[in-house]
Write a protein that holds these residues in place. Structure first.
Motif, PDB file in Angstrom:
ATOM      1  N   UNK A  93       0.269  -5.375   9.540  1.00 51.90           N
ATOM      2  CA  UNK A  93       0.807  -4.239   8.801  1.00 51.90           C
ATOM      3  C   UNK A  93       2.285  -4.093   9.121  1.00 51.90           C
ATOM      4  N   UNK A  94       3.103  -3.921   8.082  1.00 45.21           N
ATOM      5  CA  UNK A  94       4.539  -3.753   8.258  1.00 45.21           C
ATOM      6  C   UNK A  94       4.991  -2.546   7.441  1.00 45.21           C
ATOM      7  N   UNK A  95       5.296  -1.422   8.102  1.00 45.81           N
ATOM      8  CA  UNK A  95       5.736  -0.233   7.365  1.00 45.81           C
ATOM      9  C   UNK A  95       7.091  -0.440   6.714  1.00 45.81           C
ATOM     10  N   UNK A 114       0.845  -1.200   0.000  1.00 44.77           N
ATOM     11  CA  UNK A 114       0.000   0.000   0.000  1.00 44.77           C
ATOM     12  C   UNK A 114       0.881   1.251   0.000  1.00 44.77           C
ATOM     13  N   UNK A 115       0.721   2.135  -0.990  1.00 48.48           N
ATOM     14  CA  UNK A 115       1.531   3.353  -1.011  1.00 48.48           C
ATOM     15  C   UNK A 115       1.108   4.326   0.079  1.00 48.48           C
ATOM     16  N   UNK A 116       2.074   5.083   0.610  1.00 40.75           N
ATOM     17  CA  UNK A 116       1.768   6.105   1.593  1.00 40.75           C
ATOM     18  C   UNK A 116       2.306   5.779   2.964  1.00 40.75           C
ATOM     19  N   UNK A 117       2.258   6.733   3.882  1.00 39.40           N
ATOM     20  CA  UNK A 117       2.749   6.515   5.250  1.00 39.40           C
ATOM     21  C   UNK A 117       1.820   5.604   6.044  1.00 39.40           C
ATOM     22  N   UNK A 161      -5.845  -1.490  18.732  1.00 36.16           N
ATOM     23  CA  UNK A 161      -4.843  -1.623  17.674  1.00 36.16           C
ATOM     24  C   UNK A 161      -5.456  -2.168  16.398  1.00 36.16           C
ATOM     25  N   UNK A 162      -4.971  -1.675  15.257  1.00 39.79           N
ATOM     26  CA  UNK A 162      -5.474  -2.168  13.980  1.00 39.79           C
ATOM     27  C   UNK A 162      -4.952  -3.569  13.703  1.00 39.79           C
ATOM     28  N   UNK A 163      -3.658  -3.778  13.894  1.00 43.62           N
ATOM     29  CA  UNK A 163      -3.071  -5.100  13.672  1.00 43.62           C
ATOM     30  C   UNK A 163      -3.554  -6.057  14.753  1.00 43.62           C
ATOM     31  N   UNK A 164      -3.976  -7.226  14.353  1.00 45.09           N
ATOM     32  CA  UNK A 164      -4.472  -8.213  15.303  1.00 45.09           C
ATOM     33  C   UNK A 164      -5.744  -8.864  14.793  1.00 45.09           C
TER      34      UNK A 164
END
Length: 246
Positions: free
Chosen positions: A227-229, A168-171, A210-213
């Motif tokens: 999610x992995x930035x 996914x592009x973006x911060x 948290x979103x991740x989980x």
């Protein structure tokens, strides 16, 4: 399933096996099952897992062996006849691979407290009529501009699950916010927030979770979000199950 066997990491195993797919597969007899090999009788095997990929099926079995990875690799190679003909080390992980009768084989072995542990994977052809589709579309949750990099259906007792990954592009904050909005719009709730009495998807507690989980839907569906930035993108992975296993 044997609870002593460590959990499989689907994305890493799938990607490792896909790297072996360098040519067309042909029709072949029923595949060899390492859990039935007499030479491996003292090994502990988990129940098989199966994933449907575009044009291919991936079957995975996890195991524990009462011996060091190098010795286990020798035993597995002998039991598998000519199925493994390549050997590679990556740190403490030992990998075997090969092609036999049009099927691609991969084994990964690593040290464990009581000897060795690992996985054996088989990649074979899959016709369109054999493929199972999950009743979940990850593209509806991935943010605009996301690029799909992996999609695999998993054959489960309760139905068909799905593993899907996107770049996914973006911060990270912007990507996470877009994913959270899409999840909540489709009635997904974070499991931590859902455990509270009277929580709803748009509540302050749900927003703060948290979103991740783990996420859940009222129909019993479960969704794991990772999610992995990265430098300028975010790697987003979904693992969907139609209902929580009992």
């Amino acid at each position: 399933m044997n609870p002593s066997i460590p959990p499989l990491r689907p994305p890493s195993m799938l990607m490792a096996v896909l790297l072996l797919c360098a040519g067309p597969a042909c029709a072949a007899p029923a595949p060899w099952d390492p859990a039935r090999a007499v030479a491996l009788a003292e090994w502990s095997w988990a129940a098989p897992l199966a994933f449907d990929l575009p044009g291919a099926r991936l079957q995975v079995r996890r195991f524990r062996a009462p011996m060091a990875p190098v010795d286990a690799a020798r035993r597995l190679t002998r039991a598998a006849a000519s199925r493994f003909d390549r050997l590679q080390f990556s740190g403490s992980v030992l990998s075997l691979s090969g092609v036999h009768e049009g099927r691609h084989w991969l084994a990964q072995l690593r040290p464990a407290d009581d000897g060795g542990a690992g996985t054996v994977g088989l990649l074979s052809s899959l016709g369109p009529e054999e493929r199972r589709e999950a009743g979940f579309d990850p593209a509806q949750i991935a943010p605009p501009g996301a690029r799909a990099v992996l999609r695999a259906s998993s054959r489960m007792a309760g139905g068909t699950g799905l593993l899907a990954s996107y770049l996914c592009p973006g911060p990270y904050p912007r990507v996470a916010a877009a994913v959270r909005r899409a999840l909540q719009a489709r009635h997904w709730r974070p499991v931590a927030a859902a455990a509270g009495s009277g929580e709803v998807a748009g509540s302050a507690r749900a927003q703060a979770a948290p979103l991740a989980g783990e996420w859940a839907r009222p129909d019993g569906g479960r969704l794991t979000v990772h999610l992995h930035p990265r430098a300028d993108t975010v790697a987003l992975t979904f693992w969907h199950r139609p209902k929580e296993a009992s």
